[in-house]
Write a protein that holds these residues in place. Structure first.
Motif, short mmCIF file in Angstrom:
data_model
loop_
_atom_site.label_atom_id
_atom_site.label_comp_id
_atom_site.label_asym_id
_atom_site.label_seq_id
_atom_site.Cartn_x
_atom_site.Cartn_y
_atom_site.Cartn_z
N GLY A 156 0.78 -1.23 0.00
CA GLY A 156 0.00 0.00 0.00
C GLY A 156 0.81 1.28 0.00
O GLY A 156 0.27 2.37 0.17
N TYR A 157 2.13 1.16 -0.20
CA TYR A 157 2.99 2.33 -0.29
C TYR A 157 3.23 2.69 -1.76
O TYR A 157 2.81 1.97 -2.67
CB TYR A 157 4.33 2.06 0.38
N GLY A 158 3.91 3.79 -1.97
CA GLY A 158 4.32 4.19 -3.30
C GLY A 158 5.82 4.42 -3.34
O GLY A 158 6.45 4.66 -2.29
N ALA A 159 6.39 4.37 -4.52
CA ALA A 159 7.83 4.56 -4.68
C ALA A 159 8.12 5.02 -6.09
O ALA A 159 7.27 4.94 -6.98
CB ALA A 159 8.58 3.27 -4.37
N CYS A 160 9.34 5.50 -6.29
CA CYS A 160 9.78 5.90 -7.62
C CYS A 160 11.25 5.54 -7.78
O CYS A 160 12.06 5.84 -6.90
CB CYS A 160 9.59 7.41 -7.82
N TRP A 161 11.56 4.91 -8.89
CA TRP A 161 12.93 4.50 -9.18
C TRP A 161 13.64 5.67 -9.84
O TRP A 161 13.38 6.02 -10.97
CB TRP A 161 12.88 3.29 -10.10
N MET A 162 14.56 6.32 -9.12
CA MET A 162 15.26 7.52 -9.59
C MET A 162 16.69 7.19 -10.00
O MET A 162 17.47 6.68 -9.18
CB MET A 162 15.30 8.59 -8.50
N ASN A 163 17.03 7.52 -11.24
CA ASN A 163 18.40 7.28 -11.69
C ASN A 163 19.21 8.56 -11.92
O ASN A 163 20.43 8.50 -12.02
CB ASN A 163 18.39 6.44 -12.96
N GLU A 164 18.55 9.72 -11.99
CA GLU A 164 19.31 10.96 -12.19
C GLU A 164 20.34 11.21 -11.09
O GLU A 164 21.41 11.75 -11.37
CB GLU A 164 18.36 12.15 -12.35
N LYS A 183 29.09 0.29 -7.02
CA LYS A 183 28.62 1.35 -7.91
C LYS A 183 27.21 1.80 -7.55
O LYS A 183 26.29 0.98 -7.49
CB LYS A 183 28.64 0.86 -9.36
N PHE A 184 27.05 3.09 -7.29
CA PHE A 184 25.72 3.62 -7.01
C PHE A 184 24.86 3.55 -8.26
O PHE A 184 25.29 3.92 -9.35
CB PHE A 184 25.79 5.07 -6.52
N ILE A 185 23.61 3.08 -8.10
CA ILE A 185 22.70 2.92 -9.23
C ILE A 185 21.47 3.81 -9.11
O ILE A 185 21.07 4.49 -10.06
CB ILE A 185 22.22 1.46 -9.36
N SER A 186 20.83 3.83 -7.93
CA SER A 186 19.51 4.46 -7.87
C SER A 186 19.13 4.86 -6.44
O SER A 186 19.61 4.27 -5.47
CB SER A 186 18.46 3.48 -8.41
N LEU A 187 18.26 5.86 -6.37
CA LEU A 187 17.55 6.18 -5.13
C LEU A 187 16.07 5.82 -5.31
O LEU A 187 15.49 6.09 -6.37
CB LEU A 187 17.64 7.67 -4.79
N ILE A 188 15.49 5.22 -4.27
CA ILE A 188 14.08 4.85 -4.33
C ILE A 188 13.37 5.43 -3.11
O ILE A 188 13.41 4.85 -2.03
CB ILE A 188 13.88 3.32 -4.37
N PRO A 189 12.74 6.60 -3.25
CA PRO A 189 11.95 7.14 -2.15
C PRO A 189 10.67 6.33 -1.97
O PRO A 189 10.04 5.94 -2.95
CB PRO A 189 11.64 8.58 -2.60
N ILE A 190 10.31 6.08 -0.72
CA ILE A 190 9.15 5.24 -0.41
C ILE A 190 8.30 5.92 0.66
O ILE A 190 8.82 6.46 1.64
CB ILE A 190 9.60 3.86 0.12
N GLY A 191 6.99 5.86 0.48
CA GLY A 191 6.07 6.39 1.48
C GLY A 191 4.63 6.14 1.09
O GLY A 191 4.35 5.53 0.06
N VAL A 192 3.73 6.62 1.92
CA VAL A 192 2.31 6.52 1.61
C VAL A 192 1.97 7.59 0.57
O VAL A 192 2.26 8.78 0.79
CB VAL A 192 1.45 6.73 2.87
N PRO A 193 1.41 7.21 -0.56
CA PRO A 193 1.12 8.21 -1.61
C PRO A 193 0.17 9.29 -1.11
O PRO A 193 -0.78 9.01 -0.37
CB PRO A 193 0.46 7.38 -2.72
#
Length: 212
Positions: A156-164, A183-193
């Motif tokens: 029931g959470y939301g997230a976004c796969w960030m590569n910038e 090697k750093f690849i991505s940040l993924i913020p997670i929370g309740v939309p």
């Protein structure tokens, strides 16, 4: 629990979150799902760091924005109005999430050293060998991230796969105390939309699939 197709097809990238915590047990659930993914040569070539500390997120935000600004400086005189402000927001919205997962790729060893030696004797280096094998190290990370995103959605959470943010991967490694070899690849913020995402138009199956 909904069927897998419904779960996978209803997942959307979320960029705004409610001011609600994500319990540690849920974070560990996401990571356990991620590390269940298949990986090239069973390398399990991943490392994850959960970031809750806003001061740490602020340091990453500063590094990412600074890098974006330095890259865009060459276009400074002809950037569209408000472009820079918009770009800063697009690369730093992760700071608003209650938890952010940083994804790193660790070294992969091919299972057949004899074949690797032969490739090197044919003039291939490590980078070109990985490219020859369709970058199965990155494919492994992609599989793990997809598992993680589906587990996030299931709960029931939301997230976004960030590569910038990868444009300053070295700085992020340093901020988080992760060795340079990872090697750093991505940040993924997670929370309740904080909003209901719009549906998206998918390509017709005939455009992406055929049988021979």
């Amino acid at each position: 629990m909904e069927d897998f197709f419904t779960l996978a097809s209803s997942r959307r990238s979320i960029r705004k979150f409610k001011d609600m915590d994500v319990p540690q047990e849920d974070i560990e659930y996401f990571i356990n799902a991620a590390v269940s993914a298949p990986s090239g040569c069973n390398s399990q070539c991943w490392r994850f760091v959960a970031i809750r500390d806003k001061n740490v997120l602020g340091k990453i935000e500063k590094a990412v924005i600074s890098k974006v600004e330095s890259i865009l400086k060459i276009r400074e005189s002809d950037l569209p109005k408000n472009y820079m402000d918009s770009k800063r927001k697009m690369v730093s919205f992760f700071t608003k999430a209650p938890v952010v997962i940083a994804v790193f790729m660790t070294e992969v060893q091919y299972y057949d050293p004899i074949f690797i030696t032969a490739l090197k004797e044919n003039g291939y280096n490590d980078e070109s060998i990985m490219k020859l094998f369709a970058n199965y190290d990155l494919l492994s990370i992609g599989a793990a991230v997809q598992n993680l995103l589906l587990a996030v959605h299931e709960k029931g959470y939301g997230a976004c796969w960030m590569n910038e943010p990868a444009i300053c991967g070295g700085e992020i490694n340093e901020i988080l105390g992760v060795p340079e070899k990872d090697k750093f690849i991505s940040l993924i913020p997670i929370g309740v939309p904080s909003y209901n995402p719009r549906s998206k138009e998918m390509k017709n199956i005939d455009e992406v699939f055929f049988t021979v």
